[in-house]
Design a protein around this motif. Sequence first.
Motif, mmCIF file in Angstrom:
data_model
loop_
_atom_site.group_PDB
_atom_site.id
_atom_site.type_symbol
_atom_site.label_atom_id
_atom_site.label_comp_id
_atom_site.label_asym_id
_atom_site.label_seq_id
_atom_site.Cartn_x
_atom_site.Cartn_y
_atom_site.Cartn_z
ATOM 1 N N ALA A 179 -2.706 1.946 -13.232
ATOM 2 C CA ALA A 179 -2.570 0.636 -12.589
ATOM 3 C C ALA A 179 -2.417 0.792 -11.082
ATOM 4 C CB ALA A 179 -1.373 -0.110 -13.169
ATOM 5 N N SER A 180 -1.658 1.803 -10.657
ATOM 6 C CA SER A 180 -1.456 1.999 -9.217
ATOM 7 C C SER A 180 -2.749 2.447 -8.533
ATOM 8 C CB SER A 180 -0.321 2.987 -8.947
ATOM 9 O OG SER A 180 -0.663 4.276 -9.377
ATOM 10 N N LEU A 181 -3.532 3.293 -9.187
ATOM 11 C CA LEU A 181 -4.804 3.729 -8.604
ATOM 12 C C LEU A 181 -5.789 2.570 -8.494
ATOM 13 C CD1 LEU A 181 -5.196 7.215 -10.319
ATOM 14 C CD2 LEU A 181 -4.630 6.743 -7.926
ATOM 15 N N SER A 182 -5.811 1.723 -9.497
ATOM 16 C CA SER A 182 -6.673 0.539 -9.452
ATOM 17 C C SER A 182 -6.250 -0.387 -8.308
ATOM 18 C CB SER A 182 -6.592 -0.196 -10.791
ATOM 19 O OG SER A 182 -7.283 -1.410 -10.737
ATOM 20 N N LEU A 183 -4.954 -0.576 -8.171
ATOM 21 C CA LEU A 183 -4.430 -1.419 -7.097
ATOM 22 C C LEU A 183 -4.702 -0.798 -5.729
ATOM 23 C CD1 LEU A 183 -2.893 -3.910 -6.174
ATOM 24 C CD2 LEU A 183 -0.763 -2.707 -6.677
ATOM 25 N N ASP A 232 3.525 10.244 -7.427
ATOM 26 C CA ASP A 232 4.699 10.794 -8.104
ATOM 27 C C ASP A 232 4.290 11.418 -9.438
ATOM 28 O OD1 ASP A 232 7.141 11.269 -9.435
ATOM 29 O OD2 ASP A 232 8.099 9.642 -8.340
ATOM 30 N N ASP A 233 4.703 12.658 -9.654
ATOM 31 C CA ASP A 233 4.352 13.385 -10.874
ATOM 32 C C ASP A 233 4.962 12.770 -12.129
ATOM 33 O OD1 ASP A 233 2.941 15.176 -9.326
ATOM 34 O OD2 ASP A 233 4.632 16.564 -9.137
ATOM 35 N N ARG A 234 6.072 12.073 -11.974
ATOM 36 C CA ARG A 234 6.769 11.506 -13.136
ATOM 37 C C ARG A 234 6.255 10.130 -13.524
ATOM 38 N NH1 ARG A 234 12.438 11.234 -11.111
ATOM 39 N NH2 ARG A 234 11.284 10.795 -9.232
ATOM 40 N N THR A 235 5.311 9.585 -12.774
ATOM 41 C CA THR A 235 4.779 8.263 -13.089
ATOM 42 C C THR A 235 3.997 8.326 -14.396
ATOM 43 O OG1 THR A 235 4.596 7.725 -10.741
ATOM 44 C CG2 THR A 235 3.308 6.392 -12.255
ATOM 45 N N PRO A 236 4.299 7.433 -15.349
ATOM 46 C CA PRO A 236 3.565 7.416 -16.616
ATOM 47 C C PRO A 236 2.077 7.129 -16.392
ATOM 48 C CG PRO A 236 5.475 5.964 -16.701
ATOM 49 C CD PRO A 236 5.344 6.422 -15.299
ATOM 50 N N LYS A 237 1.255 7.551 -17.346
ATOM 51 C CA LYS A 237 -0.201 7.406 -17.208
ATOM 52 C C LYS A 237 -0.638 5.968 -16.978
ATOM 53 C CE LYS A 237 -1.620 11.469 -19.783
ATOM 54 N NZ LYS A 237 -2.401 11.984 -20.898
ATOM 55 N N ASN A 238 -0.062 5.038 -17.738
ATOM 56 C CA ASN A 238 -0.503 3.644 -17.587
ATOM 57 C C ASN A 238 -0.106 3.073 -16.231
ATOM 58 O OD1 ASN A 238 2.227 3.490 -18.190
ATOM 59 N ND2 ASN A 238 2.004 1.808 -19.635
ATOM 60 N N ALA A 239 1.046 3.455 -15.723
ATOM 61 C CA ALA A 239 1.460 2.987 -14.394
ATOM 62 C C ALA A 239 0.636 3.671 -13.306
ATOM 63 C CB ALA A 239 2.948 3.247 -14.179
ATOM 64 N N ARG A 240 0.306 4.939 -13.512
ATOM 65 C CA ARG A 240 -0.536 5.638 -12.531
ATOM 66 C C ARG A 240 -1.933 5.019 -12.488
ATOM 67 N NH1 ARG A 240 -0.003 11.622 -12.590
ATOM 68 N NH2 ARG A 240 1.769 11.029 -11.333
ATOM 69 N N TYR A 266 0.831 -1.206 0.000
ATOM 70 C CA TYR A 266 0.000 0.000 0.000
ATOM 71 C C TYR A 266 0.868 1.260 0.000
ATOM 72 C CZ TYR A 266 -3.542 3.407 1.329
ATOM 73 O OH TYR A 266 -4.368 4.493 1.355
ATOM 74 N N ALA A 267 1.881 1.309 0.846
ATOM 75 C CA ALA A 267 2.752 2.488 0.931
ATOM 76 C C ALA A 267 3.497 2.724 -0.385
ATOM 77 C CB ALA A 267 3.742 2.315 2.081
ATOM 78 N N ILE A 268 4.004 1.663 -0.976
ATOM 79 C CA ILE A 268 4.746 1.790 -2.242
ATOM 80 C C ILE A 268 3.812 2.225 -3.364
ATOM 81 C CG2 ILE A 268 6.049 0.514 -3.987
ATOM 82 C CD1 ILE A 268 6.982 -1.299 -1.571
ATOM 83 N N THR A 269 2.646 1.588 -3.441
ATOM 84 C CA THR A 269 1.683 1.904 -4.492
ATOM 85 C C THR A 269 1.178 3.336 -4.359
ATOM 86 O OG1 THR A 269 1.028 -0.421 -4.535
ATOM 87 C CG2 THR A 269 -0.446 1.131 -5.600
ATOM 88 N N LEU A 270 0.963 3.775 -3.133
ATOM 89 C CA LEU A 270 0.531 5.151 -2.895
ATOM 90 C C LEU A 270 1.605 6.141 -3.366
ATOM 91 C CD1 LEU A 270 -1.611 7.040 -1.693
ATOM 92 C CD2 LEU A 270 -0.418 6.831 0.500
#
Length: 113
Positions: A41-45, A31-39, A22-26
């Motif tokens: 995926a992280s929000l879904s997770l 992070d502003d530099r996170t690509p859209k697809n990774a962001r 949870y802490a890592i995914t949050l």
Amino acid sequence: MGQSYSSFIEAGSSAKSVRELYAITLAISEDDRTPKNARAASLSLLRKLEQVVDRPIAKASFLASIWRDFRQLMLLLEEKRVEPATTTKAVASGCHPHSTQWDAPFKRPGDRL
């Protein structure tokens, strides 16, 4: 915020609990530099993790899906960690990955390529 992909991947590889995930995914999602697809995926997770992070027990199948999604997120970050400048460096050093007949050294005027 502001961590590199490498630090996220390193932290992810040593994570052992849902709280760590949870802490890592949050951090990845913020992070502003996170690509859209990774962001995305992280929000879904994060939505999944929020359902179990404060509970003492959860279904094994649900936890397994969380770990699977987290591994997929780490793979997305691994793909983005590769620097695009490596190709430029290879071309500048003469080690271009796709050599052609035009890369061969010049020969005498009568020689064939």
